[in-house]
Design an enzyme around this catalytic site. Sequence first.
Site, PDB file in Angstrom:
ATOM      1  N   GLU A   1      -3.770  54.814 -73.024  1.00 50.37           N
ATOM      2  CA  GLU A   1      -4.376  53.693 -73.737  1.00 50.37           C
ATOM      3  C   GLU A   1      -3.675  53.288 -75.043  1.00 50.37           C
ATOM      4  O   GLU A   1      -4.270  53.376 -76.139  1.00 50.37           O
ATOM      5  CB  GLU A   1      -5.859  53.981 -74.000  1.00 50.37           C
ATOM      6  CG  GLU A   1      -6.641  54.134 -72.709  1.00 50.37           C
ATOM      7  CD  GLU A   1      -8.147  54.192 -72.891  1.00 50.37           C
ATOM      8  OE1 GLU A   1      -8.617  54.339 -74.049  1.00 50.37           O
ATOM      9  OE2 GLU A   1      -8.865  54.090 -71.876  1.00 50.37           O
TER      10      GLU A   1
ATOM     11  N   GLU B   1      -8.495  54.966 -65.173  1.00 51.05           N
ATOM     12  CA  GLU B   1      -9.800  55.339 -65.732  1.00 51.05           C
ATOM     13  C   GLU B   1     -10.802  54.249 -65.420  1.00 51.05           C
ATOM     14  O   GLU B   1     -10.523  53.054 -65.556  1.00 51.05           O
ATOM     15  CB  GLU B   1      -9.742  55.537 -67.252  1.00 51.05           C
ATOM     16  CG  GLU B   1      -9.152  56.832 -67.733  1.00 51.05           C
ATOM     17  CD  GLU B   1      -9.333  57.006 -69.253  1.00 51.05           C
ATOM     18  OE1 GLU B   1     -10.306  56.428 -69.804  1.00 51.05           O
ATOM     19  OE2 GLU B   1      -8.497  57.691 -69.861  1.00 51.05           O
TER      20      GLU B   1
END
Length: 582
Positions: free
Chosen positions: A206, A314
Amino acid sequence: MTGFSFPLRCACLARFIFRCALVLAPLAAFFWPASASAATPAFPLHTSGQYIVDNNGVRVHLNAFNWYGSESTDFAVEGLAAQPLNSIVATIKGLGFNAVRLLWSNQMVETNPVVGNYALAANTNLEGEHALTIFDTVVNALTSAGIMVILDNHMSNAGWCCSTTDNNELWYNSSYPEANWIADWQAMATRYQSNPMVIGADLRNEPRSPATWGGSASTDWHAAAERGGNAVLTINPHLLVFAEGVNYAGDLSGVANLPVQLNVANQLVYEAHDYGFWYSSSSLTSYSTYVNDITPKWGYLVTGSNPQPLWIGEFGTCNSADTCDSSNSSADLGYWFSIFSSYVRDNNLDWSYWAINGTTESGNAGGFGTVEGYGVLNTSWSGSALPSLTSRLQSMMAPGSSNFSLIPGGTAVTLAPGGSGSATVAIVPENGFTGTVNLACTVTPPTGAIDAPACSIPSTETVSSTSAVNATVTISTTGAVARNAPAPRPLCNPSRRTGGAILACLGLIIGNFARRGRKSLQIVLMFLLVALPLAACGSGGAGGGGTTPPTGGTSAGNYVVTVTGTASGLNAVTSQIVVVVN
């Protein structure tokens, strides 16, 4: 040639094969379990078109899970305090997962501390061991069970992710500069190079503000992904390299004009993340609004003219109620999850659920050992926390048979009695479904309801591609009817003139009877008791008519419209719309 006849030779050979089978079958079942051998790809893996394939060109579908803890200050995967490692792995394998995204931090690799005994209470054989030794043990346990491993550089400093102020927004920081990031990646690639089931390197978790796709060298994640990916491939050219988007891996729009170029072809997989809490209930109102939102960010890599390998690294939802994984209301995470899971099945995507954990790590919310609110496993790490969630994930594990789902709008339809409205139901094809879907709708009223709404929907819709088809449900209610009331019957209605005449007559009578005595006067007075009200009544007009309150019409309450879809050879699929009549 021997002297045996052909039939006799065949009979002897058959007996020999049968006896061998009796001896070898138990050994084969022990060493080569049917489920594992059937699912084990021919390594190494690479990409072909938009898919990950094995060395024989057979599609490999990643049904993965995230297992966190090693990237934290616990320096070991969570769960080792609750169950033996092999028991956890067997439970995970039994649920159908075939891959894991295994997290690590640069701090873990470079400092390699001894893991605290508190994190290993159910695995005392690992007490006193260093973090990397325990990480090795976990990797070996997973791959021995047939579970592929993707290594994920989750953090620079050990800790819980993520924010824009945790000093881990980029792939480097002052404590762990880019040179360390690359060196640590090469060390991990070297460490597991001999294990073919360690299949990938997720370069960085991320990247977020100030990370950019292109632009300034200090924030250009695209260029860093190329440098890091090539560094990994110099050690092991067979690893898949996973490159996440920016903005918490939610944005891969930059790939359209600036793709990642690696020195080894067919090893790159783009990675997106997606969560229900990224969407407001007011913005996520249908399957179409979801698709319209994600398509320019990363969906175009799936459905566009030049599809690319994409992994959803995710995604996750709560595990406290069935509405976490399936709901008709956009106020529930289950509404997003229903849409997301249908999109995954529709496009046959690879994915990794966040998270397998039954309990959390140090530094996260409630702290070490507390319940993981998004976890697949329960707090004892012995089974599912929410069976409906596990079932939903299993439905996403490919290959599946062609089917379709029905996704309603996420908000209730509000109507006044006499009003009408409409709602959209998306018919989402899954696993290549095409064909005619027969549709019908029914209305379930609340107890004691009057004049329930009526619904209508097209009897059929045709699905001819991977795109969803919208069907419109029309709902109509019955209005209230105002009813005129009859005019009240007056007690009396003489005219004013009549009332005056009565009074005049009474005056004469009183004067006459007063001269005749007391008894006569009493009779007159009784007469007055009757006559005076009549006179008074004559001084006014008749009372007017009126209306009663409205009657009839659809009563207030919450009604449920159930839409049923059927197609040849498939079980019926249903979806529900809430109608609120005020």
